[in-house]
Design a protein around this motif. Structure first.
Motif, PDB file in Angstrom:
ATOM      1  N   UNK A 457       0.843  -1.285   0.085  1.00 49.29           N
ATOM      2  CA  UNK A 457       0.055  -0.132   0.084  1.00 49.29           C
ATOM      3  C   UNK A 457       0.950   1.177  -0.070  1.00 49.29           C
ATOM      4  N   UNK A 458       1.907   1.311  -0.192  1.00 48.96           N
ATOM      5  CA  UNK A 458       3.192   2.278  -0.112  1.00 48.96           C
ATOM      6  C   UNK A 458       3.571   2.836  -1.570  1.00 48.96           C
ATOM      7  N   UNK A 459       3.116   2.213  -2.582  1.00 48.51           N
ATOM      8  CA  UNK A 459       3.539   2.605  -3.663  1.00 48.51           C
ATOM      9  C   UNK A 459       2.500   3.431  -4.443  1.00 48.51           C
ATOM     10  N   UNK A 460       2.966   4.357  -5.233  1.00 43.20           N
ATOM     11  CA  UNK A 460       2.245   5.528  -5.896  1.00 43.20           C
ATOM     12  C   UNK A 460       2.694   5.912  -7.243  1.00 43.20           C
ATOM     13  N   UNK A 461       1.962   6.560  -8.103  1.00 41.37           N
ATOM     14  CA  UNK A 461       2.826   6.865  -9.593  1.00 41.37           C
ATOM     15  C   UNK A 461       2.362   8.313  -9.811  1.00 41.37           C
ATOM     16  N   UNK A 462       3.669   9.090 -10.296  1.00 40.70           N
ATOM     17  CA  UNK A 462       3.695  10.230 -10.340  1.00 40.70           C
ATOM     18  C   UNK A 462       3.738  10.557 -11.991  1.00 40.70           C
ATOM     19  N   UNK A 463       2.828  11.077 -12.638  1.00 42.95           N
ATOM     20  CA  UNK A 463       2.950  11.326 -13.931  1.00 42.95           C
ATOM     21  C   UNK A 463       3.194  12.872 -14.314  1.00 42.95           C
ATOM     22  N   UNK A 464       4.039  12.873 -15.424  1.00 37.93           N
ATOM     23  CA  UNK A 464       4.272  14.526 -15.807  1.00 37.93           C
ATOM     24  C   UNK A 464       3.836  14.727 -17.050  1.00 37.93           C
ATOM     25  N   UNK A 465       2.800  14.038 -17.720  1.00 41.02           N
ATOM     26  CA  UNK A 465       2.345  14.209 -18.918  1.00 41.02           C
ATOM     27  C   UNK A 465       1.359  15.249 -18.757  1.00 41.02           C
ATOM     28  N   UNK A 466       0.725  15.660 -17.956  1.00 46.70           N
ATOM     29  CA  UNK A 466      -0.501  16.618 -17.968  1.00 46.70           C
ATOM     30  C   UNK A 466      -0.177  17.712 -17.234  1.00 46.70           C
ATOM     31  N   UNK A 467       0.928  17.923 -16.457  1.00 48.13           N
ATOM     32  CA  UNK A 467       1.187  19.027 -15.634  1.00 48.13           C
ATOM     33  C   UNK A 467       2.190  20.063 -16.074  1.00 48.13           C
ATOM     34  N   UNK A 468       1.966  21.344 -16.170  1.00 43.97           N
ATOM     35  CA  UNK A 468       2.971  22.339 -16.629  1.00 43.97           C
ATOM     36  C   UNK A 468       4.194  22.462 -15.824  1.00 43.97           C
ATOM     37  N   UNK A 469       5.352  22.310 -16.680  1.00 42.61           N
ATOM     38  CA  UNK A 469       6.576  22.215 -16.344  1.00 42.61           C
ATOM     39  C   UNK A 469       6.775  23.107 -14.815  1.00 42.61           C
TER      40      UNK A 469
END
Length: 486
Positions: A457-469
């Motif tokens: 339960x301690x994993x997660x994903x961070x995507x950078x495809x939809x957030x401005x730099x």
């Protein structure tokens, strides 16, 4: 009787033009029975003043409704609801009472309750949307896509727009995939070996339905794409999850009685691990010894902006045992729902027949629009532009992650659009996501990617495809702060 101008108002949330909104507003009034045949509409000048729009906008809307027989014009008298306008229903619907059907008994097989999580529909309103798979409007080529869609609507393309292909596909799109897309992955295929699908998920479903039965066993990666686990569970086959490592799926861990292996060798979902060439050959050799089929989901190979991607597993296959799944939904936009299957002709024949019995074929207009967008060079230009932007965002996120002491569990060797992250073991990332959402930050908890009992339960994903730099560093700081306070 003249309809009061006060009954007309514009919806501030309407997405179309002012002209289309006025046209829709009047048409809905007629279809609902609020505006009766023979009733007079406000003058174009009066309605334009009331709605604070130009008179020509109202005139154009009235003219379009006139051509569709919703309105009629009486010389200098004005516009009236036409006697030939579509009539509203002549009955009054009555509310339904409680169902007499016991649906718990009536439903023979359940498809709800899977592990695929839902994402906020209003994700774009959040300041820090670190979520995967959504289109960035600042990167997409709206203008050329619109031009290609208009071209596909032209008289010259009337047949591909309107024809019933039954079980076939747009030959222009098939030709582009065969001559341009697949060779970039080292794959050679004839048109008879290619099938257009409604995205990669539809391709995976078709494959599972054709290849699996209740007596067969499917091996798949753990963790994996949540929808794949749902698809395999619904097929009622025997499930064999195989825990991945940094190099993806370990061939030696595949059970010897496996019938079909599902894998993402180029970009493991969600850990981003890339299967090296020696392991790919080992996987092919083990499946050859077991006479096992392989389904290769190559969902994100276009996002290889760090260095060229490795050849697809399908390109190394000399036995015809690899079935290849590709998608344009990730590289263009998820709402497109356009993917493809590549495999031996006997398999594609069965998948084609199954697709025809369910949905016949993906819409011809969508296929032809995509064919134009691809063949005119807009797609490759978009991929280059996206690669440049994602490279910049990746570097910013990498620096922010290191600065704030967060731990990366997996990242793509060739690029990609996300990081697979590990929080301290006491942190439940589902609770973490809920508390961050209240602060304008969206992350993806990792629990749903795993199967079985005792899911981490301690994993997660961070995507950078939809957030401005410019917002990445500040958003990562908020994530780190919330983890520290957990």
């Amino acid at each position: 009787m003249t309809l009061p101008v006060e009954t007309f108002f514009l919806n501030p949330d309407h997405q179309g033009t002012l002209q289309s909104q006025i046209q829709q507003m009047i048409a809905q009034g007629i279809l609902s029975g609020r505006f009766q045949p023979g009733e007079k509409l406000p003058s174009t000048r009066k309605l334009a003043t009331h709605l604070s729009v130009s008179r020509i906008t109202v005139t154009l809307a009235y003219t379009e409704l006139l051509s569709n027989d919703y309105l009629t014009s009486r010389g200098r008298s004005g516009y009236y609801v036409s006697r030939n306008a579509p009539a509203p229903p002549s009955f009054t619907p009555t509310p339904n009472g409680p169902d007499a059907v016991d649906w718990n008994k009536a439903i023979g097989q359940r498809f709800s309750g899977g592990q695929t999580p839902s994402k906020p529909q209003d994700w774009a309103k959040y300041r820090y949307p670190f979520i995967y798979g959504q289109a960035d409007p600042t990167l997409f080529d709206h203008a050329n896509w619109r031009l290609c869609a208009l071209q596909a609507l032209g008289q010259r393309d009337f047949t591909p727009l309107t024809t019933d292909y039954y079980d076939q596909d747009d030959p222009q799109l098939i030709e582009f995939i065969a001559r341009h897309t697949l060779p970039r992955r080292g794959i050679s295929a004839r048109p008879e070996q290619i099938l257009i699908t409604l995205g990669a998920q539809n391709a995976l479903w078709l494959t599972a339905q054709v290849l699996l039965t209740q007596r067969r066993k499917a091996a798949f990666e753990d963790p994996c794409y949540h929808a794949l686990r749902d698809i395999l569970s619904q097929s009622r086959c025997h499930l064999a999850p195989v825990r991945v490592d940094q190099a993806g799926l370990p061939p030696e861990a595949i059970p010897p009685d496996t019938d079909v292996v599902f894998t993402t060798p180029s970009h493991q979902c969600p850990t981003n691990g890339t299967m090296p060439m020696d392991r790919r050959r080992a996987l092919l050799e083990r499946c050859r010894e077991m006479d096992t089929l392989i389904v290769e989901d190559d969902y994100e190979f276009e996002m290889s902006f760090l260095k060229p991607p490795s050849p697809a597993l399908k390109s190394l296959d000399t036995d015809g045992r690899v079935i290849y799944v590709g998608s344009f939904s990730k590289s263009l936009f998820p709402g497109l729902r356009l993917g493809y299957l590549v495999g031996s002709e006997p398999f594609i024949r069965e998948a084609r027949a199954l697709r025809a019995s369910v949905l016949r074929h993906p819409p011809g207009h969508i296929q032809r629009t995509a064919a134009y967008f691809l063949s005119l060079g807009h797609y490759d230009a978009l991929i280059r532009r996206m690669g440049t932007a994602l490279h910049e965002r990746r570097e910013i996120m990498q620096a922010a992650i290191e600065e704030n002491g967060l731990q990366i569990a997996g990242q793509g060797a060739y690029g990609g659009s996300s990081y697979w992250m590990r929080a301290p073991e006491h942190v439940n990332t589902r609770h973490l996501a809920q508390s961050l959402q209240a602060k304008g930050v969206l992350i993806e908890p990792g629990e749903s990617f795993f199967g079985g009992d005792g899911k981490p339960q301690h994993f997660y994903r961070l995507a950078y495809s939809s957030i401005p730099a410019g917002r990445i560093a500040e958003g990562i700081k908020l994530v780190a702060s919330e983890i520290k306070s957990s």
